[in-house]
Design a protein around this motif. Sequence first.
Motif, PDB file in Angstrom:
ATOM      1  N   SER A  35      -4.624   3.911  -2.888  1.00 55.50           N
ATOM      2  CA  SER A  35      -5.237   5.138  -3.384  1.00 55.50           C
ATOM      3  C   SER A  35      -6.756   5.059  -3.296  1.00 55.50           C
ATOM      4  N   GLY A  36      -7.282   3.914  -2.931  1.00 60.69           N
ATOM      5  CA  GLY A  36      -8.720   3.733  -2.775  1.00 60.69           C
ATOM      6  C   GLY A  36      -9.031   3.164  -1.405  1.00 60.69           C
ATOM      7  N   LEU A  37     -10.124   2.462  -1.306  1.00 58.85           N
ATOM      8  CA  LEU A  37     -10.583   1.872  -0.051  1.00 58.85           C
ATOM      9  C   LEU A  37      -9.716   0.677   0.316  1.00 58.85           C
ATOM     10  N   ALA A  38      -9.336   0.588   1.580  1.00 58.45           N
ATOM     11  CA  ALA A  38      -8.624  -0.576   2.096  1.00 58.45           C
ATOM     12  C   ALA A  38      -9.513  -1.223   3.143  1.00 58.45           C
ATOM     13  N   SER A  39      -9.933  -2.461   2.914  1.00 50.76           N
ATOM     14  CA  SER A  39     -10.769  -3.188   3.867  1.00 50.76           C
ATOM     15  C   SER A  39      -9.905  -4.185   4.612  1.00 50.76           C
ATOM     16  N   LEU A  40      -9.830  -4.012   5.921  1.00 49.45           N
ATOM     17  CA  LEU A  40      -9.009  -4.873   6.755  1.00 49.45           C
ATOM     18  C   LEU A  40      -9.888  -5.500   7.819  1.00 49.45           C
ATOM     19  N   THR A  41      -9.901  -6.812   7.892  1.00 49.75           N
ATOM     20  CA  THR A  41     -10.724  -7.512   8.876  1.00 49.75           C
ATOM     21  C   THR A  41     -10.233  -7.235  10.284  1.00 49.75           C
ATOM     22  N   SER A  42      -8.950  -7.243  10.486  1.00 43.99           N
ATOM     23  CA  SER A  42      -8.382  -6.904  11.795  1.00 43.99           C
ATOM     24  C   SER A  42      -7.070  -6.166  11.561  1.00 43.99           C
ATOM     25  N   VAL A  43      -6.750  -5.262  12.499  1.00 41.52           N
ATOM     26  CA  VAL A  43      -5.553  -4.443  12.371  1.00 41.52           C
ATOM     27  C   VAL A  43      -4.888  -4.342  13.734  1.00 41.52           C
ATOM     28  N   ASN A  44      -3.587  -4.435  13.743  1.00 41.13           N
ATOM     29  CA  ASN A  44      -2.811  -4.214  14.953  1.00 41.13           C
ATOM     30  C   ASN A  44      -1.819  -3.111  14.617  1.00 41.13           C
ATOM     31  N   ILE A  45      -2.069  -1.900  15.142  1.00 40.77           N
ATOM     32  CA  ILE A  45      -1.199  -0.759  14.885  1.00 40.77           C
ATOM     33  C   ILE A  45      -0.359  -0.525  16.125  1.00 40.77           C
ATOM     34  N   ASP A  46       0.934  -0.727  15.989  1.00 45.61           N
ATOM     35  CA  ASP A  46       1.833  -0.615  17.130  1.00 45.61           C
ATOM     36  C   ASP A  46       2.584   0.712  17.165  1.00 45.61           C
ATOM     37  N   GLY A  47       2.352   1.567  16.206  1.00 47.73           N
ATOM     38  CA  GLY A  47       3.054   2.841  16.195  1.00 47.73           C
ATOM     39  C   GLY A  47       2.468   3.740  15.139  1.00 47.73           C
ATOM     40  N   GLY A  48       2.950   4.944  15.072  1.00 55.27           N
ATOM     41  CA  GLY A  48       2.480   5.883  14.071  1.00 55.27           C
ATOM     42  C   GLY A  48       1.308   6.692  14.582  1.00 55.27           C
ATOM     43  N   ALA A  49       0.551   7.265  13.663  1.00 54.72           N
ATOM     44  CA  ALA A  49      -0.567   8.126  14.032  1.00 54.72           C
ATOM     45  C   ALA A  49      -1.739   7.877  13.099  1.00 54.72           C
ATOM     46  N   ILE A  50      -2.939   8.081  13.634  1.00 59.16           N
ATOM     47  CA  ILE A  50      -4.161   8.047  12.835  1.00 59.16           C
ATOM     48  C   ILE A  50      -4.760   9.439  12.965  1.00 59.16           C
ATOM     49  N   ASP A  51      -4.605  10.234  11.928  1.00 61.42           N
ATOM     50  CA  ASP A  51      -5.023  11.633  11.979  1.00 61.42           C
ATOM     51  C   ASP A  51      -6.274  11.864  11.128  1.00 61.42           C
ATOM     52  N   GLY A  52      -7.141  12.763  11.599  1.00 57.09           N
ATOM     53  CA  GLY A  52      -8.313  13.192  10.831  1.00 57.09           C
ATOM     54  C   GLY A  52      -9.297  12.086  10.542  1.00 57.09           C
ATOM     55  N   THR A  53      -9.399  11.110  11.423  1.00 54.07           N
ATOM     56  CA  THR A  53     -10.266   9.971  11.186  1.00 54.07           C
ATOM     57  C   THR A  53     -11.170   9.762  12.396  1.00 54.07           C
ATOM     58  N   VAL A  54     -12.457   9.538  12.142  1.00 51.37           N
ATOM     59  CA  VAL A  54     -13.391   9.221  13.220  1.00 51.37           C
ATOM     60  C   VAL A  54     -13.318   7.728  13.466  1.00 51.37           C
ATOM     61  N   ILE A  55     -13.017   7.335  14.675  1.00 43.78           N
ATOM     62  CA  ILE A  55     -12.950   5.927  15.053  1.00 43.78           C
ATOM     63  C   ILE A  55     -14.313   5.538  15.627  1.00 43.78           C
ATOM     64  N   GLY A  56     -14.916   4.495  15.134  1.00 49.01           N
ATOM     65  CA  GLY A  56     -16.204   4.020  15.627  1.00 49.01           C
ATOM     66  C   GLY A  56     -17.372   4.877  15.166  1.00 49.01           C
ATOM     67  N   ALA A  57     -17.291   5.523  14.023  1.00 53.34           N
ATOM     68  CA  ALA A  57     -18.352   6.418  13.553  1.00 53.34           C
ATOM     69  C   ALA A  57     -19.645   5.671  13.270  1.00 53.34           C
ATOM     70  N   THR A  58     -19.576   4.512  12.672  1.00 52.45           N
ATOM     71  CA  THR A  58     -20.780   3.741  12.343  1.00 52.45           C
ATOM     72  C   THR A  58     -21.127   2.766  13.449  1.00 52.45           C
ATOM     73  N   THR A  59     -20.130   2.064  13.947  1.00 51.81           N
ATOM     74  CA  THR A  59     -20.324   1.090  15.008  1.00 51.81           C
ATOM     75  C   THR A  59     -19.348   1.405  16.127  1.00 51.81           C
ATOM     76  N   ALA A  60     -19.911   1.823  17.248  1.00 52.78           N
ATOM     77  CA  ALA A  60     -19.051   2.174  18.384  1.00 52.78           C
ATOM     78  C   ALA A  60     -18.395   0.917  18.939  1.00 52.78           C
ATOM     79  N   ALA A  61     -17.184   1.085  19.431  1.00 50.23           N
ATOM     80  CA  ALA A  61     -16.456  -0.028  20.029  1.00 50.23           C
ATOM     81  C   ALA A  61     -15.778   0.459  21.287  1.00 50.23           C
TER      82      ALA A  61
END
Length: 144
Positions: free
Chosen positions: A104-130
Amino acid sequence: MLRAQRSLGGNAATGTLGVTGDATFANLSATGTTTITSIDLNSGAIDNTAIGGTTTAAAGTFTTLTANTSLTAATADINGGTIDGATIGASTPSTGDFTTLSSSGLASLTSVNIDGGAIDGTVIGATTAAAGSSQQSHELVRRL
């Protein structure tokens, strides 16, 4: 054989009572130190008593176990219920395996491997481009 060193009368025995064989007592009470080699207690309560004491630990199986202060267990296998208001892994982090994980709050993940699903309404690389790729960028390159 019933033997009393002092007196036995009415509902009271004083002194030492020695019994050979089985005996049944109703409303038995004792003061001082009472040593019982083996006991089978089928009901009732044992109040203000340390099970196992400080020198000899004892094992037990309990239907309901309540700790009024804190509980330290070397290992625990919890197969149901909830753990509310507790930090897990604060002193010694470890792994976890979940079917559903929500925050319900902030989740800090050092590394993530997403093999399925969707990431909706989120800017990827907004602060640090990758560097990365997406299906849309592949489609755009193909059209050019």
